[in-house]
Design a protein around this motif. Sequence first.
Motif, PDB file in Angstrom:
ATOM      1  N   ILE A  98       0.819  -1.217   0.000  1.00  0.00           N
ATOM      2  CA  ILE A  98       0.000   0.000   0.000  1.00  0.00           C
ATOM      3  C   ILE A  98       0.848   1.260   0.000  1.00  0.00           C
ATOM      4  CG2 ILE A  98      -1.997  -1.086   1.073  1.00  0.00           C
ATOM      5  CD1 ILE A  98      -1.090   0.177   3.735  1.00  0.00           C
ATOM      6  N   GLY A  99       2.175   1.112  -0.195  1.00  0.00           N
ATOM      7  CA  GLY A  99       3.051   2.268  -0.326  1.00  0.00           C
ATOM      8  C   GLY A  99       3.763   2.697   0.942  1.00  0.00           C
ATOM      9  N   THR A 100       3.704   1.922   1.995  1.00  0.00           N
ATOM     10  CA  THR A 100       4.395   2.258   3.238  1.00  0.00           C
ATOM     11  C   THR A 100       5.698   1.470   3.302  1.00  0.00           C
ATOM     12  OG1 THR A 100       2.276   2.585   4.331  1.00  0.00           O
ATOM     13  CG2 THR A 100       4.183   2.321   5.749  1.00  0.00           C
ATOM     14  N   LYS A 101       6.822   2.178   3.142  1.00  0.00           N
ATOM     15  CA  LYS A 101       8.115   1.499   3.131  1.00  0.00           C
ATOM     16  C   LYS A 101       8.646   1.228   4.543  1.00  0.00           C
ATOM     17  CE  LYS A 101       9.554   3.324  -1.302  1.00  0.00           C
ATOM     18  NZ  LYS A 101       9.458   2.227  -2.166  1.00  0.00           N
ATOM     19  N   HIS A 102       8.251   2.081   5.490  1.00  0.00           N
ATOM     20  CA  HIS A 102       8.710   1.898   6.866  1.00  0.00           C
ATOM     21  C   HIS A 102       7.718   2.548   7.834  1.00  0.00           C
ATOM     22  CE1 HIS A 102      10.357   5.836   5.695  1.00  0.00           C
ATOM     23  NE2 HIS A 102      10.086   6.162   6.926  1.00  0.00           N
ATOM     24  N   TYR A 103       7.848   2.130   9.088  1.00  0.00           N
ATOM     25  CA  TYR A 103       7.058   2.707  10.173  1.00  0.00           C
ATOM     26  C   TYR A 103       8.016   3.396  11.130  1.00  0.00           C
ATOM     27  CZ  TYR A 103       3.629  -0.659   8.457  1.00  0.00           C
ATOM     28  OH  TYR A 103       2.782  -1.378   7.668  1.00  0.00           O
ATOM     29  N   THR A 104       7.634   4.522  11.671  1.00  0.00           N
ATOM     30  CA  THR A 104       8.468   5.251  12.623  1.00  0.00           C
ATOM     31  C   THR A 104       7.851   5.110  14.012  1.00  0.00           C
ATOM     32  OG1 THR A 104       9.065   6.842  10.914  1.00  0.00           O
ATOM     33  CG2 THR A 104       9.474   7.487  13.190  1.00  0.00           C
ATOM     34  N   ILE A 105       8.677   4.652  14.960  1.00  0.00           N
ATOM     35  CA  ILE A 105       8.217   4.523  16.342  1.00  0.00           C
ATOM     36  C   ILE A 105       9.076   5.423  17.222  1.00  0.00           C
ATOM     37  CG2 ILE A 105       7.258   2.221  16.093  1.00  0.00           C
ATOM     38  CD1 ILE A 105       9.809   1.114  17.358  1.00  0.00           C
ATOM     39  N   THR A 106       8.485   5.928  18.286  1.00  0.00           N
ATOM     40  CA  THR A 106       9.162   6.847  19.188  1.00  0.00           C
ATOM     41  C   THR A 106       8.949   6.414  20.633  1.00  0.00           C
ATOM     42  OG1 THR A 106       8.766   8.651  17.632  1.00  0.00           O
ATOM     43  CG2 THR A 106       9.355   9.268  19.878  1.00  0.00           C
ATOM     44  N   SER A 107      10.032   6.465  21.394  1.00  0.00           N
ATOM     45  CA  SER A 107       9.963   6.205  22.832  1.00  0.00           C
ATOM     46  C   SER A 107      10.496   7.448  23.538  1.00  0.00           C
ATOM     47  CB  SER A 107      10.809   4.980  23.182  1.00  0.00           C
ATOM     48  OG  SER A 107      10.852   4.806  24.569  1.00  0.00           O
ATOM     49  N   TYR A 108       9.667   8.071  24.360  1.00  0.00           N
ATOM     50  CA  TYR A 108      10.032   9.330  25.001  1.00  0.00           C
ATOM     51  C   TYR A 108       9.696   9.230  26.491  1.00  0.00           C
ATOM     52  CZ  TYR A 108      10.664  14.458  25.059  1.00  0.00           C
ATOM     53  OH  TYR A 108      11.096  15.732  25.289  1.00  0.00           O
ATOM     54  N   TYR A 109      10.731   9.249  27.323  1.00  0.00           N
ATOM     55  CA  TYR A 109      10.570   9.115  28.765  1.00  0.00           C
ATOM     56  C   TYR A 109      11.350  10.196  29.493  1.00  0.00           C
ATOM     57  CZ  TYR A 109       8.354   4.500  28.634  1.00  0.00           C
ATOM     58  OH  TYR A 109       7.481   3.466  28.438  1.00  0.00           O
ATOM     59  N   GLU A 110      10.897  10.489  30.712  1.00  0.00           N
ATOM     60  CA  GLU A 110      11.647  11.361  31.610  1.00  0.00           C
ATOM     61  C   GLU A 110      11.789  10.659  32.949  1.00  0.00           C
ATOM     62  OE1 GLU A 110       9.466  15.019  32.085  1.00  0.00           O
ATOM     63  OE2 GLU A 110       8.159  14.162  33.605  1.00  0.00           O
ATOM     64  N   GLY A 111      12.860  10.997  33.652  1.00  0.00           N
ATOM     65  CA  GLY A 111      13.091  10.380  34.945  1.00  0.00           C
ATOM     66  C   GLY A 111      13.746  11.346  35.911  1.00  0.00           C
ATOM     67  N   TYR A 112      13.471  11.150  37.171  1.00  0.00           N
ATOM     68  CA  TYR A 112      14.069  11.977  38.216  1.00  0.00           C
ATOM     69  C   TYR A 112      14.083  11.177  39.513  1.00  0.00           C
ATOM     70  CZ  TYR A 112       9.081  12.813  39.010  1.00  0.00           C
ATOM     71  OH  TYR A 112       7.736  12.653  39.204  1.00  0.00           O
ATOM     72  N   ILE A 113      14.804  11.707  40.489  1.00  0.00           N
ATOM     73  CA  ILE A 113      14.879  11.046  41.794  1.00  0.00           C
ATOM     74  C   ILE A 113      14.048  11.856  42.780  1.00  0.00           C
ATOM     75  CG2 ILE A 113      16.396  10.371  43.684  1.00  0.00           C
ATOM     76  CD1 ILE A 113      18.584   9.894  41.610  1.00  0.00           C
TER      77      ILE A 113
END
Length: 125
Positions: A98-113
């Motif tokens: 259907i014309g989709t050569k790739h998929y883009t995934i994102t992982s976005y996290y923040e951390g603190y103490i």
Amino acid sequence: MNRRGQVFVAFVILLPLILIFLAYIIDNGLILKNLARLEELNKSVLTYALNNPDKTVADLRSYIVKNEDKLKDIVINLDSPVKIKLVKEIPSVFGQVIGTKHYTITSYYEGYIKENKIVIKKIDR
């Protein structure tokens, strides 16, 4: 009455639908597998960064690349809270039809103490 012809026609009509559904399942399975791996890596890097505050962005970047070398983008912010965004492109197996050569995934996290405990939160953006 001969019903073999009717079953064959129904099979021929349903076979492409079954194959499309199977392709959809395989592509989504690959996406979810890679996303889970990327999110676990992100949490691991955040934990590592919070346990070792002397580490630099270059140290964290090399840690990330050692575990996942095919990332499209790595964004690391060591200010409080520490934020890490990982972006990966996954080649499509069946989406190319259907014309989709790739998929883009994102992982976005923040951390603190906080109170001597590491807190890691997912950022939705």
